[in-house]
Scaffold this motif. Sequence first.
Motif, PDB file in Angstrom:
ATOM      1  N   LEU A   1     -33.728  28.059 113.733  1.00 38.80           N
ATOM      2  CA  LEU A   1     -35.225  27.820 113.984  1.00 38.80           C
ATOM      3  C   LEU A   1     -35.022  27.043 112.146  1.00 38.80           C
ATOM      4  O   LEU A   1     -35.960  26.435 111.854  1.00 38.80           O
ATOM      5  N   THR A   2     -35.621  28.405 111.325  1.00 33.24           N
ATOM      6  CA  THR A   2     -35.761  29.133 109.874  1.00 33.24           C
ATOM      7  C   THR A   2     -34.526  27.130 109.173  1.00 33.24           C
ATOM      8  O   THR A   2     -35.355  26.695 108.388  1.00 33.24           O
ATOM      9  N   SER A   3     -33.576  27.219 109.893  1.00 30.02           N
ATOM     10  CA  SER A   3     -32.437  26.391 108.799  1.00 30.02           C
ATOM     11  C   SER A   3     -32.976  25.209 109.015  1.00 30.02           C
ATOM     12  O   SER A   3     -32.713  23.797 108.322  1.00 30.02           O
ATOM     13  N   ALA A   4     -33.274  24.601 110.330  1.00 26.24           N
ATOM     14  CA  ALA A   4     -33.589  23.043 111.171  1.00 26.24           C
ATOM     15  C   ALA A   4     -34.766  22.500 110.564  1.00 26.24           C
ATOM     16  O   ALA A   4     -34.661  20.927 109.472  1.00 26.24           O
ATOM     17  N   LEU A   5     -35.880  23.932 109.537  1.00 27.21           N
ATOM     18  CA  LEU A   5     -37.050  23.039 108.900  1.00 27.21           C
ATOM     19  C   LEU A   5     -36.563  22.994 107.154  1.00 27.21           C
ATOM     20  O   LEU A   5     -36.376  22.564 107.318  1.00 27.21           O
ATOM     21  N   PHE A   6     -35.988  24.340 107.145  1.00 26.53           N
ATOM     22  CA  PHE A   6     -35.231  23.676 105.512  1.00 26.53           C
ATOM     23  C   PHE A   6     -34.324  22.487 105.188  1.00 26.53           C
ATOM     24  O   PHE A   6     -34.707  21.770 104.977  1.00 26.53           O
ATOM     25  N   GLY A   7     -33.861  21.676 107.000  1.00 25.03           N
ATOM     26  CA  GLY A   7     -33.063  21.611 106.825  1.00 25.03           C
ATOM     27  C   GLY A   7     -34.357  19.754 106.435  1.00 25.03           C
ATOM     28  O   GLY A   7     -33.481  18.893 106.215  1.00 25.03           O
ATOM     29  N   TRP A   8     -34.706  19.700 106.925  1.00 23.02           N
ATOM     30  CA  TRP A   8     -35.075  18.990 107.042  1.00 23.02           C
ATOM     31  C   TRP A   8     -36.605  18.523 105.311  1.00 23.02           C
ATOM     32  O   TRP A   8     -36.392  17.499 105.096  1.00 23.02           O
ATOM     33  N   GLY A   9     -36.161  20.180 104.864  1.00 19.32           N
ATOM     34  CA  GLY A   9     -37.301  19.867 104.252  1.00 19.32           C
ATOM     35  C   GLY A   9     -35.726  19.314 102.752  1.00 19.32           C
ATOM     36  O   GLY A   9     -36.193  17.834 102.089  1.00 19.32           O
ATOM     37  N   LEU A  10     -35.158  19.683 102.917  1.00 19.66           N
ATOM     38  CA  LEU A  10     -34.090  18.819 102.500  1.00 19.66           C
ATOM     39  C   LEU A  10     -34.012  17.514 102.554  1.00 19.66           C
ATOM     40  O   LEU A  10     -33.406  16.687 101.398  1.00 19.66           O
ATOM     41  N   PHE A  11     -33.509  17.252 103.697  1.00 15.89           N
ATOM     42  CA  PHE A  11     -33.292  15.754 104.136  1.00 15.89           C
ATOM     43  C   PHE A  11     -34.863  15.038 103.440  1.00 15.89           C
ATOM     44  O   PHE A  11     -34.302  13.573 103.254  1.00 15.89           O
ATOM     45  N   LEU A  12     -35.856  15.033 103.778  1.00 13.43           N
ATOM     46  CA  LEU A  12     -36.936  14.945 103.279  1.00 13.43           C
ATOM     47  C   LEU A  12     -36.837  14.522 101.483  1.00 13.43           C
ATOM     48  O   LEU A  12     -37.406  13.115 100.982  1.00 13.43           O
ATOM     49  N   ALA A  13     -36.317  15.608 101.125  1.00 10.84           N
ATOM     50  CA  ALA A  13     -36.364  15.373  98.880  1.00 10.84           C
ATOM     51  C   ALA A  13     -35.310  14.099  99.430  1.00 10.84           C
ATOM     52  O   ALA A  13     -35.621  13.487  98.272  1.00 10.84           O
ATOM     53  N   ALA A  14     -33.734  14.480  99.587  1.00  7.17           N
ATOM     54  CA  ALA A  14     -33.088  12.907  99.595  1.00  7.17           C
ATOM     55  C   ALA A  14     -33.248  11.811  99.840  1.00  7.17           C
ATOM     56  O   ALA A  14     -33.224  11.048  98.895  1.00  7.17           O
ATOM     57  N   GLN A  15     -34.435  12.209 100.634  1.00  7.51           N
ATOM     58  CA  GLN A  15     -34.992  10.512 100.530  1.00  7.51           C
ATOM     59  C   GLN A  15     -35.809  10.248 100.122  1.00  7.51           C
ATOM     60  O   GLN A  15     -35.548   9.273  99.826  1.00  7.51           O
ATOM     61  N   TRP A  16     -36.817  10.455  99.383  1.00  4.45           N
ATOM     62  CA  TRP A  16     -37.941  10.325  98.575  1.00  4.45           C
ATOM     63  C   TRP A  16     -36.747  10.047  97.941  1.00  4.45           C
ATOM     64  O   TRP A  16     -37.110   9.665  96.457  1.00  4.45           O
ATOM     65  N   LEU A  17     -36.314  10.845  97.309  1.00  8.73           N
ATOM     66  CA  LEU A  17     -35.180  10.592  96.013  1.00  8.73           C
ATOM     67  C   LEU A  17     -34.026   9.329  95.782  1.00  8.73           C
ATOM     68  O   LEU A  17     -33.902   8.577  94.223  1.00  8.73           O
ATOM     69  N   THR A  18     -34.112   9.283  97.091  1.00  8.58           N
ATOM     70  CA  THR A  18     -32.887   8.346  96.698  1.00  8.58           C
ATOM     71  C   THR A  18     -33.062   6.814  97.603  1.00  8.58           C
ATOM     72  O   THR A  18     -32.939   5.372  97.351  1.00  8.58           O
ATOM     73  N   GLN A  19     -34.872   6.678  98.570  1.00 11.58           N
ATOM     74  CA  GLN A  19     -35.348   5.638  98.968  1.00 11.58           C
ATOM     75  C   GLN A  19     -36.314   5.148  98.069  1.00 11.58           C
ATOM     76  O   GLN A  19     -36.987   5.699  97.286  1.00 11.58           O
ATOM     77  N   SER A  20     -36.522   3.316  97.917  1.00  6.54           N
ATOM     78  CA  SER A  20     -37.446   2.582  97.424  1.00  6.54           C
ATOM     79  C   SER A  20     -38.854   3.124  98.124  1.00  6.54           C
ATOM     80  O   SER A  20     -38.627   3.435  99.237  1.00  6.54           O
ATOM     81  N   ASN A  21     -40.178   2.496  97.592  1.00  5.17           N
ATOM     82  CA  ASN A  21     -41.065   2.673  98.312  1.00  5.17           C
ATOM     83  C   ASN A  21     -41.547   2.008  99.592  1.00  5.17           C
ATOM     84  O   ASN A  21     -42.232   2.065  99.826  1.00  5.17           O
ATOM     85  N   LYS A  22     -40.843   0.839  99.484  1.00  6.14           N
ATOM     86  CA  LYS A  22     -41.146  -0.355 100.375  1.00  6.14           C
ATOM     87  C   LYS A  22     -40.419   0.167 101.989  1.00  6.14           C
ATOM     88  O   LYS A  22     -39.679   1.151 101.875  1.00  6.14           O
ATOM     89  N   ARG A  23     -41.597   0.048 102.655  1.00  5.68           N
ATOM     90  CA  ARG A  23     -41.041  -0.002 104.392  1.00  5.68           C
ATOM     91  C   ARG A  23     -41.713  -0.900 105.559  1.00  5.68           C
ATOM     92  O   ARG A  23     -42.171  -2.188 105.062  1.00  5.68           O
ATOM     93  N   SER A  24     -40.667  -0.974 106.270  1.00  5.94           N
ATOM     94  CA  SER A  24     -39.638  -1.804 106.935  1.00  5.94           C
ATOM     95  C   SER A  24     -40.802  -1.298 108.097  1.00  5.94           C
ATOM     96  O   SER A  24     -41.247  -2.894 108.154  1.00  5.94           O
ATOM     97  N   ARG A  25     -41.990  -0.705 108.250  1.00  8.46           N
ATOM     98  CA  ARG A  25     -42.649  -1.284 109.025  1.00  8.46           C
ATOM     99  C   ARG A  25     -43.663  -0.859 109.121  1.00  8.46           C
ATOM    100  O   ARG A  25     -44.110   0.335 108.528  1.00  8.46           O
TER     101      ARG A  25
END
Lengths: 171, 273
Positions: free
Chosen positions: A147-171
């Motif tokens: 459970l803790t690792s899943a939440l941590f992983g979500w935070g990590l992936f979220l950070a990776a998304q924010w760092l690598t994605q542009s602000n355009k939203r397709s939907r």
Amino acid sequence: MVAFIPYIRLVIAWLLHVFCFQYLVLGNGWYFPAFHLYGLLLLPIALSPSVVLLISALVGFTLDLTTMGGGLYTSSALMMGLSIPAVNRLFAPREGYEVNDIGTLNSLGFQWFTSRTILLLFIHHVWMFSLEAGRWGLVLEGWGKALTSALFGWGLFLAAQWLTQSNKRSR
Amino acid sequence: MRNLWTLIVRYQLVLTFIILQGLTLGWFVSSHGYPRGKWVRASLDMQGTWNGYVSQMTQLTDLADQNRQLLLENAQLKSQLVRFIGKQNPLTLDHTINGLIIPAEVIRSTVFLSSNFLILNKGTRDGVMKGQGILHGPYAVGRVIETTETHALVIPLIHTEMEWSARLGSQGPVGRLIWNGKDPQLATLSDVPKSFTVRAGDTIFTSGFQGIFPSEIPYGLVTANPSVIDGEFQNFEVQLGAPFQQLRYVHVVETGNRETVNDLMDESQSLFQ
């Protein structure tokens, strides 16, 4: 070229895990940074379930070979690979997915990304930590780590998304 | 036949999953806790060099470098002492180390898994062989289970699948030292007869029975927690001496009687089969 991006991301995430993230020991092992799963989560939604399963197996198997997992990561990645299409159906938008949808934050939104990432990571980690525990006395603690690792992983992936994605939203 | 084919096509995903998962679980069960064989050697080779770089990157201070030099020098001197001056182990008095002490550096270690492992930067080229014991200072650390030319894989005391032969004090009864998979500094000594009085601070030594370590190498000390009675036996909590979370420099030791012990054990087992 755009069609290859998810696969390039898959390889980069795997390399980052093998060369960096596997050495991170956080919170006495309660926060496992499974960064190799990042690329799997961001595969195209329309990809055939069998292909997703085979790619998951390949990601886990190569990780097992390089980190001495002995089948632990392949088994867990297979479990996640099998769950991905089911979880995608569970969280499908009312109007359904578009052909070129991928599982990114920009493509399908924060709520979708969060629910799907946490659920899939939890499935992967519950399987992995239960297998790794090896005895009943340690399984409960393993689920806590899942459970803790899943939440941590979500935070990590979220950070990776924010760092690598542009602000355009397709939907 | 056609129906069967239709069924296979319809459930191809689940069938593929079951086949792959079956193969993987077979691999996992056969290697969990005791990884050996070609794939481990390949893995050690693949990861070994990078692990060495990572290990070096973390070793940034001069102090660590000086410490390393001193420890290497110390180990070399100990090795020379054992070989040329009376064949006595300088760590304690009555050990029978076969003149072989190899200094090594831990370049990768896990602490928070149930099946932990260490990777050393020394292999067969340096004289490291399967079955040899690993020490940190005077304390027992683990056992070499796989080697390549340049690296060695070690199972440490903190591994839930392993039991280590241990003696209470230098003259006391022999029991089993087991790690419960939680705190990396605490293990349990079990199977000590109830009649023995044990005090906090008593030392738990290797028995030398397994042929991994010489006898009387300390594992650690009995903690202040009360013993747990289990029938005619009692179990104690042991504070392990080797600092598993900070392991860096270790010594590989050869008891000299490992082959003999293994041969005798194989012989005795074959008698009962």
